[in-house]
Design a protein around this motif. Sequence first.
Motif, PDB file in Angstrom:
ATOM      1  N   SER A 281       0.830  -1.219   0.000  1.00 58.07           N
ATOM      2  CA  SER A 281       0.000   0.000   0.000  1.00 58.07           C
ATOM      3  C   SER A 281       0.854   1.253   0.000  1.00 58.07           C
ATOM      4  O   SER A 281       0.436   2.270   0.560  1.00 58.07           O
ATOM      5  N   SER A 283       3.289   3.620  -2.610  1.00 53.05           N
ATOM      6  CA  SER A 283       4.005   3.867  -3.870  1.00 53.05           C
ATOM      7  C   SER A 283       5.473   4.167  -3.593  1.00 53.05           C
ATOM      8  O   SER A 283       6.338   3.846  -4.400  1.00 53.05           O
ATOM      9  N   THR A 320      -5.746   7.098  -6.242  1.00 51.96           N
ATOM     10  CA  THR A 320      -6.146   7.851  -5.063  1.00 51.96           C
ATOM     11  C   THR A 320      -7.178   8.926  -5.426  1.00 51.96           C
ATOM     12  O   THR A 320      -8.183   9.099  -4.736  1.00 51.96           O
ATOM     13  N   ALA A 360       2.984   9.207  -0.400  1.00 52.37           N
ATOM     14  CA  ALA A 360       2.933   7.882  -1.027  1.00 52.37           C
ATOM     15  C   ALA A 360       3.040   6.775   0.018  1.00 52.37           C
ATOM     16  O   ALA A 360       3.853   5.870  -0.096  1.00 52.37           O
ATOM     17  N   VAL A 361       2.227   6.866   1.057  1.00 53.04           N
ATOM     18  CA  VAL A 361       2.276   5.883   2.150  1.00 53.04           C
ATOM     19  C   VAL A 361       0.870   5.366   2.435  1.00 53.04           C
ATOM     20  O   VAL A 361      -0.104   5.997   2.020  1.00 53.04           O
ATOM     21  N   ALA A 364      -2.716   7.532   3.209  1.00 60.23           N
ATOM     22  CA  ALA A 364      -2.558   8.978   3.005  1.00 60.23           C
ATOM     23  C   ALA A 364      -3.724   9.565   2.217  1.00 60.23           C
ATOM     24  O   ALA A 364      -4.149  10.696   2.464  1.00 60.23           O
ATOM     25  N   GLY A 365      -4.263   8.776   1.296  1.00 61.49           N
ATOM     26  CA  GLY A 365      -5.370   9.269   0.480  1.00 61.49           C
ATOM     27  C   GLY A 365      -6.569   9.643   1.326  1.00 61.49           C
ATOM     28  O   GLY A 365      -7.312  10.576   1.017  1.00 61.49           O
ATOM     29  N   ASP A 394      -7.067   0.762  -0.390  1.00 60.56           N
ATOM     30  CA  ASP A 394      -5.760   1.413  -0.473  1.00 60.56           C
ATOM     31  C   ASP A 394      -4.792   0.529  -1.275  1.00 60.56           C
ATOM     32  O   ASP A 394      -4.022   0.995  -2.117  1.00 60.56           O
ATOM     33  N   ARG A 397      -5.803   0.902  -4.920  1.00 59.61           N
ATOM     34  CA  ARG A 397      -5.526   2.204  -5.550  1.00 59.61           C
ATOM     35  C   ARG A 397      -4.019   2.423  -5.682  1.00 59.61           C
ATOM     36  O   ARG A 397      -3.564   3.061  -6.638  1.00 59.61           O
ATOM     37  N   THR A 398      -3.245   1.895  -4.740  1.00 58.71           N
ATOM     38  CA  THR A 398      -1.791   2.044  -4.855  1.00 58.71           C
ATOM     39  C   THR A 398      -1.281   1.294  -6.094  1.00 58.71           C
ATOM     40  O   THR A 398      -0.381   1.761  -6.800  1.00 58.71           O
ATOM     41  N   ASN A 401      -1.927   3.537  -8.867  1.00 59.69           N
ATOM     42  CA  ASN A 401      -0.980   4.669  -8.845  1.00 59.69           C
ATOM     43  C   ASN A 401       0.341   4.287  -9.509  1.00 59.69           C
ATOM     44  O   ASN A 401       0.891   5.022 -10.330  1.00 59.69           O
TER      45      ASN A 401
END
Length: 434
Positions: A281, A283, A320, A360-361, A364-365, A394, A397-398, A401
């Motif tokens: 999760s 990037s 995100t 990017a952790v 975070a979104g 997450d 979505r990562t 990304n």
Amino acid sequence: MKKLALHWQILLGMLFGVLFGLLCSQFDWGKQFVIDWIKPFGTIFINSLKLIAVPLILASLVKGVSDLKNIAQLSSMGGRTIGMYLFTTLTAVTIGLTIVNVIKPGNTLSDETRSELLSAYAADAAAKQSVAAAQKEAGPLQALVDLVPSNIFNAMQDNGNMLQVIFFAIFFGIGLVLIPKQKAKAVKDFFDALNEVILKLIDLIMIAAPYGVFALLAALIAEAPSADLFKALGLYTATVLIGLICMILFYIFLVRIFTRKKIGFFLKGISPAQLLAFSTSSSAATLPVTMERVHEHLGVEEDVSSFVLPIGATINMDGTSLYQAVAAVFIAQAFGMDLSLSAQLGIIATATLASIGSAAVPGAGMVMLVIVLAQAGIPEAGLALIFAVDRPLDMCRTTVNVTGDASVSMLVAKWLGKLGTPKVKNWDDNYPEK
Ligand code: ASP
């Protein structure tokens, strides 16, 4: 015996991790056992990836920029990169908004489930809100101010400061281009060698990847909340997932049309990075692997990959932004609010900016989602509604990304004539014994 390709090894690791997590959850002592004895190996794996992220950005970006023939090349690459990143993010938000308005997942949430979720996750939602409040207080130009570090060693101390390290590396690289070649040589050779060493470290870390993802997924399953909550949020989860799948198809389309590369080539090349993005999760933690795969397996020349990917990992988060758009409208629907067209257009703008600002952790979104909600006048406490399923979303979505960054790097490379034949063929992925 032929060695199993890396993405299969990682997939098996994930599968066994899930099974092991499920098995352990059947016993009273199981959860604690996983937390005490398995999870730490996942943490060590993520830490080892993060460990090399900053030196990798520094070495590869300095090398990449200093390899450019002139500064005009840098600005043309920069312009295309930022342009493509904005384009893909806006596409993602638009796809998200369209799908959530068609499916309307928030309308199906019963009053009972809504109050149940609101009370169960009120404290978690408040914690995210307070983190977001600190970010909201900043002035309009704060992001620009934050780009320029006052001390490079301080900037390198914190993985959250990647943009500052990127700024320094580009600035330093420009200096190297501008001084006489024979003077620059020693410094360039140093960064060149440093870059090679770090790429080798990634190879070594990847040997442990199947075990690392096993530990990460086992811990995730053991610590997961009850399955009932997942069911209540099923339609919302499905809406986000449909949107994310559309984005993956969109990237495949872009890569196929503009680079003429086969879909299988692209997916096989990038899949280990996608699987790691899914398992971690993050990037940022995946960045070293994304850079390695894009350069060595997808054929993007290093001066492009080392420039486009670190910037992408920090500012280009299509998955995100899509999730933020869907989540904002879902929460509004769940509260019975009717969002006007101008409010929805506002969400396009804020979700784009919020995704750029998201770190990017993991998770975070969701912090930046608070800002999207506030701008659109949607109750921020509504975060509690989506908390239960945030982690699995997450992970997905990562993955998007990271795929988005890789696709844009291929397009930019193609336009600059820097998309070549990969060093390692994907078809007989003999990684890591290259
Ligand atoms: N975890 C995501 C990433 O690292 C950010 C987020 O959406 O929370 O790309």
